[in-house]
Design a protein around this motif. Structure first.
Motif, PDB file in Angstrom:
ATOM      1  N   GLY A  51       0.606  -0.982   0.538  1.00 30.52           N
ATOM      2  CA  GLY A  51       0.286   0.002  -0.128  1.00 30.52           C
ATOM      3  C   GLY A  51       0.886   1.363  -0.176  1.00 30.52           C
ATOM      4  O   GLY A  51       0.521   1.979  -0.043  1.00 30.52           O
ATOM      5  N   ILE A  52       2.402   1.234   0.251  1.00 27.96           N
ATOM      6  CA  ILE A  52       3.122   2.326  -0.028  1.00 27.96           C
ATOM      7  C   ILE A  52       4.000   1.935  -0.743  1.00 27.96           C
ATOM      8  O   ILE A  52       5.060   0.802  -0.125  1.00 27.96           O
ATOM      9  CB  ILE A  52       3.988   2.797   1.666  1.00 27.96           C
ATOM     10  N   ILE A  53       4.737   3.232  -1.639  1.00 24.28           N
ATOM     11  CA  ILE A  53       5.867   2.405  -1.950  1.00 24.28           C
ATOM     12  C   ILE A  53       6.575   4.558  -2.327  1.00 24.28           C
ATOM     13  O   ILE A  53       6.045   4.405  -2.002  1.00 24.28           O
ATOM     14  CB  ILE A  53       5.047   2.106  -3.552  1.00 24.28           C
ATOM     15  N   ASP A  54       7.768   3.911  -3.572  1.00 25.65           N
ATOM     16  CA  ASP A  54       8.493   4.582  -3.230  1.00 25.65           C
ATOM     17  C   ASP A  54       8.749   5.154  -4.498  1.00 25.65           C
ATOM     18  O   ASP A  54       8.126   4.325  -5.555  1.00 25.65           O
ATOM     19  CB  ASP A  54      10.425   4.138  -2.650  1.00 25.65           C
ATOM     20  N   THR A  73       2.909   0.653   6.913  1.00 28.84           N
ATOM     21  CA  THR A  73       3.866   0.120   5.731  1.00 28.84           C
ATOM     22  C   THR A  73       3.068  -1.419   5.837  1.00 28.84           C
ATOM     23  O   THR A  73       3.321  -2.348   4.792  1.00 28.84           O
ATOM     24  CB  THR A  73       4.985   0.601   6.510  1.00 28.84           C
ATOM     25  N   SER A  74       2.350  -1.237   6.897  1.00 29.92           N
ATOM     26  CA  SER A  74       1.993  -3.231   6.503  1.00 29.92           C
ATOM     27  C   SER A  74       0.101  -3.506   7.500  1.00 29.92           C
ATOM     28  O   SER A  74       0.566  -2.859   8.553  1.00 29.92           O
ATOM     29  CB  SER A  74       2.556  -3.884   6.974  1.00 29.92           C
ATOM     30  N   VAL A  75      -0.740  -3.776   6.502  1.00 29.75           N
ATOM     31  CA  VAL A  75      -1.903  -4.010   7.625  1.00 29.75           C
ATOM     32  C   VAL A  75      -2.465  -5.784   7.023  1.00 29.75           C
ATOM     33  O   VAL A  75      -1.989  -6.263   6.005  1.00 29.75           O
ATOM     34  CB  VAL A  75      -2.726  -3.256   6.921  1.00 29.75           C
ATOM     35  N   SER A 109      -3.339 -10.700   4.826  1.00 33.75           N
ATOM     36  CA  SER A 109      -2.460  -8.858   4.724  1.00 33.75           C
ATOM     37  C   SER A 109      -3.490  -8.451   3.659  1.00 33.75           C
ATOM     38  O   SER A 109      -3.626  -8.806   2.364  1.00 33.75           O
ATOM     39  CB  SER A 109      -0.724  -9.507   4.019  1.00 33.75           C
ATOM     40  N   VAL A 110      -3.092  -6.922   3.578  1.00 33.46           N
ATOM     41  CA  VAL A 110      -4.356  -6.496   2.596  1.00 33.46           C
ATOM     42  C   VAL A 110      -3.867  -5.471   2.365  1.00 33.46           C
ATOM     43  O   VAL A 110      -2.437  -4.506   3.363  1.00 33.46           O
ATOM     44  CB  VAL A 110      -5.545  -5.875   3.451  1.00 33.46           C
ATOM     45  N   GLY A 111      -4.030  -4.516   1.635  1.00 29.70           N
ATOM     46  CA  GLY A 111      -3.613  -2.550   1.244  1.00 29.70           C
ATOM     47  C   GLY A 111      -4.385  -2.278   2.371  1.00 29.70           C
ATOM     48  O   GLY A 111      -5.277  -2.434   3.211  1.00 29.70           O
ATOM     49  N   LEU A 112      -4.301  -1.114   2.085  1.00 23.66           N
ATOM     50  CA  LEU A 112      -4.109   0.554   2.829  1.00 23.66           C
ATOM     51  C   LEU A 112      -5.680   0.146   3.405  1.00 23.66           C
ATOM     52  O   LEU A 112      -6.298   0.884   4.452  1.00 23.66           O
ATOM     53  CB  LEU A 112      -3.134   1.797   3.116  1.00 23.66           C
ATOM     54  N   ASN A 171       3.743   0.470  10.747  1.00 26.69           N
ATOM     55  CA  ASN A 171       5.067   0.676  10.245  1.00 26.69           C
ATOM     56  C   ASN A 171       6.446   0.234  11.573  1.00 26.69           C
ATOM     57  O   ASN A 171       6.371  -0.229  12.177  1.00 26.69           O
ATOM     58  CB  ASN A 171       4.754   2.529  10.311  1.00 26.69           C
ATOM     59  N   ALA A 172       7.280   1.078  11.299  1.00 23.03           N
ATOM     60  CA  ALA A 172       8.497   0.387  12.065  1.00 23.03           C
ATOM     61  C   ALA A 172       8.747   1.271  13.229  1.00 23.03           C
ATOM     62  O   ALA A 172       9.456   0.019  13.618  1.00 23.03           O
ATOM     63  CB  ALA A 172      10.104   1.577  10.956  1.00 23.03           C
TER      64      ALA A 172
END
Length: 303
Positions: free
Chosen positions: A43-46, A148-150, A158-161, A181-182
């Motif tokens: 769900g999050i990328i650079d 960063t993960s859900v 695991s799913v998207g945001l 997240n971190a």
């Protein structure tokens, strides 16, 4: 997990399509029109990275996704590489309805990484409807910010945001969403109540014990289970004569009821059936319990 769901859905749609062709029934009458899933992972990328956009739609005649993707099949996936945070809109239609679903992918850039916050917000996590009958389905949806993960338990994984999933639990179930997240994590819970029909216990035939008195022409109740109504009982005699009649004396044998008519009162000890038969002789009386059609007993009295 997602691959298994996709394969299962394709198999289901293939079987339903074959069945629909055999019996000439439109597919949308056999399968409920729904957007089963619309997710993006991660769900999050650079900037410069890609992600997998996937979807599963049931019983639609057309499906399209905006942001340059266009018309797509009922199920599939597409690699996307947006340069900025983007919300994708999926539109599914059949002959009478249109449904939409959205999913957002966050794109980090050098300019916003320095201002990135570690705070996680679960903007929404809900199920609609929240009460179903066993065998029915509901829509589980969520929107998470800053993770960063859900993950969602009970087999979803695991799913998207943001996204939604059609669920069909067989019992009342609590779903837990965990966002990470971190530096931190957050959880949210939502419960769906599943109404389960309880089997009706078989009706028991009650017990009634009676005595006979040829001197007074009475068949008297000696013992009776509680909550038995006189009007749940059918009385018959074997004389075959219209001259044979009876009357119930209920309330412990105090109240004289209408001839050949059953009162609505409870059967209690002391109640009796008064018999008269002008020709005289033996009269055989049978009582049967209507709810179970069971024989309560047979008594012979000389009138």
């Amino acid at each position: 997990m997602k691959k298994i769901l996709l394969v299962s859905a394709v198999c289901l749609l293939s079987i339903v399509s074959l069945f629909s062709g055999c019996v000439n029934v439109p597919m949308d009458e056999l399968v409920q029109f729904s957007i089963f899933s619309f997710d993006v992972e991660p769900g999050i990328i650079d900037q410069g990275e890609s992600a997998n956009l996937s979807w599963m739609v049931i019983a639609a005649s057309s499906v399209s996704i905006d942001n340059g993707i266009g018309s797509v099949a009922l199920t599939g996936h597409r690699m996307i590489a947006p340069t900025q945070t983007t919300t994708y809109l999926l539109t599914a239609s059949n002959a009478t309805l249109t449904k939409n679903a959205t999913v957002t992918i966050t794109v980090r850039s050098e300019s916003n990484e320095s201002h990135e916050t570690t705070e996680i917000s679960i903007a929404s996590f809900e199920v609609t409807p929240s009460i179903i009958n066993q065998g029915e389905s509901a829509n589980l949806s969520w929107v998470v910010i800053g993770a960063t993960s859900v993950r969602i338990d009970n087999g979803i994984g695991s799913v998207g945001l943001s996204g939604h999933r059609i669920i069909m639990p067989t019992v009342t179930t609590t779903y837990t969403l965990t966002a990470l997240n971190a530096e931190t994590s957050k959880e949210a819970n939502v419960q769906i109540y599943v109404h389960v029909e309880q089997p009706t216990p078989p009706q028991q035939t009650p017990n009634i014990a009676c005595t006979t008195d040829s001197t007074t022409n009475k068949i008297q109740v000696a013992v009776a289970d509680v909550n038995i109504k006189w009007n749940d009982i059918v009385i018959t005699n074997t004389t075959g004569s219209s001259n044979c009649h009876w009357a119930i004396y209920d309330g412990g044998g105090v109240t004289n009821q209408t001839t050949d008519v059953m009162p609505t009162s409870d059967v209690t000890a002391g109640d009796y059936i008064f018999i008269w038969y002008p020709p005289g002789g033996n009269v055989k009386i049978t009582m049967r319990y209507v709810p179970t059609n069971a024989l309560l007993g047979t008594w012979t009295i000389n009138v």
